[in-house]
Design an enzyme around this catalytic site. Structure first.
Site, PDB file in Angstrom:
ATOM      1  N   CYS A  36     -12.626  12.646  -3.892  1.00 46.12           N
ATOM      2  CA  CYS A  36     -11.479  11.888  -2.356  1.00 46.12           C
ATOM      3  C   CYS A  36     -10.278  13.265  -3.078  1.00 46.12           C
ATOM      4  CB  CYS A  36     -12.192  11.440  -2.479  1.00 46.12           C
ATOM      5  SG  CYS A  36     -10.868  10.750  -0.983  1.00 46.12           S
ATOM      6  N   HIS A  68     -12.326   8.586   3.347  1.00 46.78           N
ATOM      7  CA  HIS A  68     -10.991   7.709   2.808  1.00 46.78           C
ATOM      8  C   HIS A  68     -10.596   7.539   4.111  1.00 46.78           C
ATOM      9  CE1 HIS A  68      -8.434   7.177  -0.365  1.00 46.78           C
ATOM     10  NE2 HIS A  68      -7.206   6.571   0.576  1.00 46.78           N
ATOM     11  N   HIS A 123      -8.146   7.214   7.019  1.00 44.61           N
ATOM     12  CA  HIS A 123      -7.234   8.620   8.111  1.00 44.61           C
ATOM     13  C   HIS A 123      -7.326   8.773   8.901  1.00 44.61           C
ATOM     14  CE1 HIS A 123      -9.719  11.476   7.551  1.00 44.61           C
ATOM     15  NE2 HIS A 123      -9.198  12.461   8.194  1.00 44.61           N
TER      16      HIS A 123
END
Length: 325
Positions: free
Chosen positions: A35, A143, A145
């Site tokens: 990631c 993730h 965001h």
């Protein structure tokens, strides 16, 4: 080697810009073993709560490529800036609503500061903050965001809002958004959450199944106008509303969140800062698609009523959501 293209192309039929960038084809798509947004990655490092990074695969650029000069069609340089807002070091959170109010407030503060910083560039016209949630939306990295596009033009949906809110103001000498707030407070049935600074409701004219609009009571134009208390209470509102959307059905709701504000430069006294969230599930396992009527015709259909959707969302909030979570 394929030629890189990065430009704006003008649609002469609809009268709007299309952003073209084959640089975007190279971006990672839902990688399983690495990631790039986690702490310790080459761009992130350690010791941060919120990060704003330049997008490595931008739609716009501070040094855009020379646009193709067509004999008939118009194109232009795609000057602008694209940022990724990494909202937390924690990778495995399902949604930003899993963060604390303080953590969400930090994200909003960072975005406001970025808006103020970029406002000095006279070539930039519009600051668009947005968040895509869920694989159904096409999220390339899971993730938590969000993104910022700082554009050399006003997005067409915001432009229509500006035109119509100005027409209303010139006729009524009142803000249409303020009158919508007044009407929703009188009707009550479409409100899903409110506090002393913000009201969240499913609009009377909702397009998406669980479309929530969040308005400040105070008539403001841009992020610059938010004070610290406004930001804290907005963080509370986002936490509660997004928690409710997550818990309506068995699977968390995919959504798109977009911040609508006035253009960077100028005085748009008739306009009113707000946030729009488009929740796309109609019911368990059934997704609303922008299909023939919506995409081809341009007008949305709604298979329930906004009043029924608001009741469902309020019930989910009452059952599952609190600011202490």
């Amino acid at each position: 080697m394929k030629k890189q293209v990065q430009e704006l192309r003008w649609d002469p039929i609809l009268g709007e810009w299309v952003m073209v960038s084959n640089i975007r084809e190279s971006r990672p798509w839902q990688p399983k073993d690495f990631c790039p947004f986690c702490p310790g990655a080459p761009e992130t490092g350690y010791g941060w709560d919120v990060l704003i990074l330049k997008n490595r695969y931008p739609m716009l650029s501070e040094e855009p490529l020379e646009p193709y000069r067509h004999r008939f069609y118009n194109s232009s340089y795609s000057y602008g800036k694209c940022y990724v807002v990494i909202e937390t070091p924690k990778h495995d959170l399902d949604d930003i609503s899993d963060l604390s109010v303080e953590e969400i407030s930090k994200v909003i503060h960072m975005v406001r500061d970025k808006f103020i910083e970029e406002s000095t560039d006279k070539r930039l016209v519009y600051f668009l903050f947005f968040r895509n949630k869920g694989r159904e939306i096409g999220v390339s990295l899971t993730h938590p965001h969000s993104q910022i596009y700082i554009l050399p033009f006003i997005p067409v949906k915001v432009f229509r809002e500006l035109v119509n809110s100005n027409k209303y103001y010139q006729t009524k000498k009142q803000c249409i958004f303020c009158n919508i707030i007044k009407t929703e407070l009188e009707d009550r049935e479409r409100i899903v959450y409110s506090n002393s600074s913000w009201i969240a409701f499913i609009p009377y004219y909702a397009h998406w199944p669980f479309e929530v609009h969040i308005y400040p009571y105070r008539h403001i134009q841009t992020l610059r106008d938010l004070n610290n208390n406004d930001i804290t209470l907005l963080a509370q509102t986002l936490k509660i509303v997004l928690c409710g959307l997550k818990n309506i059905f068995e699977n968390p709701m995919p959504y798109i969140l977009v911040m609508h504000q006035a253009p960077i430069h100028g005085n748009y006294y008739f306009y009113h800062f707000h946030i729009e969230i488009y929740g796309i599930y109609r019911t368990i396992g059934k997704q609303k698609f922008a299909a023939g009527m919506e995409t081809g015709g341009g007008n949305f259909t709604y298979d329930s009523t906004p009043e029924e959707a608001a009741e469902i969302l309020r019930n989910a909030i009452d059952r599952k959501c609190s600011l202490s979570q």
